[in-house]
Design an enzyme around this catalytic site. Structure first.
Site, mmCIF file in Angstrom:
data_model
loop_
_atom_site.group_PDB
_atom_site.id
_atom_site.type_symbol
_atom_site.label_atom_id
_atom_site.label_comp_id
_atom_site.label_asym_id
_atom_site.label_seq_id
_atom_site.Cartn_x
_atom_site.Cartn_y
_atom_site.Cartn_z
ATOM 1 N N SER A 1 3.533 1.779 -0.823
ATOM 2 C CA SER A 1 2.530 2.776 -0.448
ATOM 3 C C SER A 1 2.117 2.693 1.016
ATOM 4 O O SER A 1 1.900 3.710 1.666
ATOM 5 C CB SER A 1 1.283 2.624 -1.328
ATOM 6 O OG SER A 1 1.601 2.784 -2.691
ATOM 7 N N HIS B 1 -3.254 1.996 2.287
ATOM 8 C CA HIS B 1 -2.898 3.395 2.520
ATOM 9 C C HIS B 1 -3.514 3.891 3.819
ATOM 10 O O HIS B 1 -2.851 4.546 4.630
ATOM 11 C CB HIS B 1 -3.395 4.280 1.372
ATOM 12 C CG HIS B 1 -2.806 3.932 0.042
ATOM 13 N ND1 HIS B 1 -3.141 4.596 -1.128
ATOM 14 C CD2 HIS B 1 -1.903 2.996 -0.322
ATOM 15 C CE1 HIS B 1 -2.468 4.075 -2.122
ATOM 16 N NE2 HIS B 1 -1.708 3.107 -1.673
#
Length: 231
Positions: free
Chosen positions: A134, A198
């Site tokens: 991610s 993220h």
């Protein structure tokens, strides 16, 4: 000259992540890992071997220093794998085409490593395992925002009954980033989604594209006609 082989790095990353997952105990498809308690034990050992454990990473162990790279190919579940690969497929191809294969490969792994390292620094005492691509994929999204802000992407929103709607990339990605930032502010230190990774990955990707490939106005003048995408 257009390279007719396509985004081979992006496709290669997707294939590698899928194969690793299918062979791992997390998929539940490999009978060699057993079932029941044996399978759960194998999954736990798998995550600790290949994933990032913040407390161990910051200890400076040579093996632990490699885990932010190995963790990029480890997925925590089927949903985790499919979600990441979908975003990588949609946004990675165009980013790879613009950056070039070598630069894109270094960019992807660099964003992923630094995003996981940032998470570890913020949770230095945590012994929870962190896995997934991610952070690296968030870096790709950040670069995409600057490189292709006007590209049209088709998005599915749960609160709109999953109707496929087309929006400019800048609207979709800014909305996504705000959600990650808000979630990161409220996230606990226990197991769950590493929203901070993220956010860090996205910022790194955007800043890299800004420094390496110029300001948005300049990039738009160099770009061809708006491209299509579908996350």
């Amino acid at each position: 000259m257009v390279d007719r082989r396509g985004p081979v790095v992006t496709y290669g990353l997707i294939v590698a992540c899928v194969l690793v997952f299918l062979l791992s105990p997390v998929s539940g498809l490999n009978p060699t890992h057993g079932s029941g308690d044996a399978l759960l034990s194998a999954q736990s050992a798998y995550f600790r071997r290949w994933g990032v454990v913040p407390a161990e990473l910051l200890s400076g162990s040579p093996r632990a220093l490699l885990t932010p790279l190995t963790a990029l190919f480890v997925s925590g579940s089927w949903l985790h794998l499919l979600g990441n690969m979908l975003f990588l497929y949609v946004f990675g191809a165009m980013a790879e085409e613009r950056l070039g294969r070598v630069e894109y490969t270094l960019f992807y792994t660099g964003c992923g490593y630094l995003a996981l390292l940032a998470y570890a620094l913020a949770h230095a005492d945590s012994t929870q395992t962190l896995v997934g691509a991610s952070g690296a994929i968030s870096g790709v999204l950040g670069a995409f925002l600057l490189l292709f802000p006007r590209a049209r992407v088709t998005s599915l929103f749960p609160f709109l009954f999953f109707l496929p709607l087309r929006f400019p990339a800048w609207a979709v990605l800014v909305f996504w980033f705000v959600l990650q930032w808000l979630a990161a502010r409220q996230a606990a230190t226990g197991p769950g989604v590493a929203y901070l990774a993220h956010v860090v990955g996205f910022c790194l990707g955007f800043l890299y594209a800004w420094v390496r490939h110029g300001r948005p106005a300049r990039v738009r003048r160099q770009a061809a006609a708006p491209e299509e995408g579908q996350p």
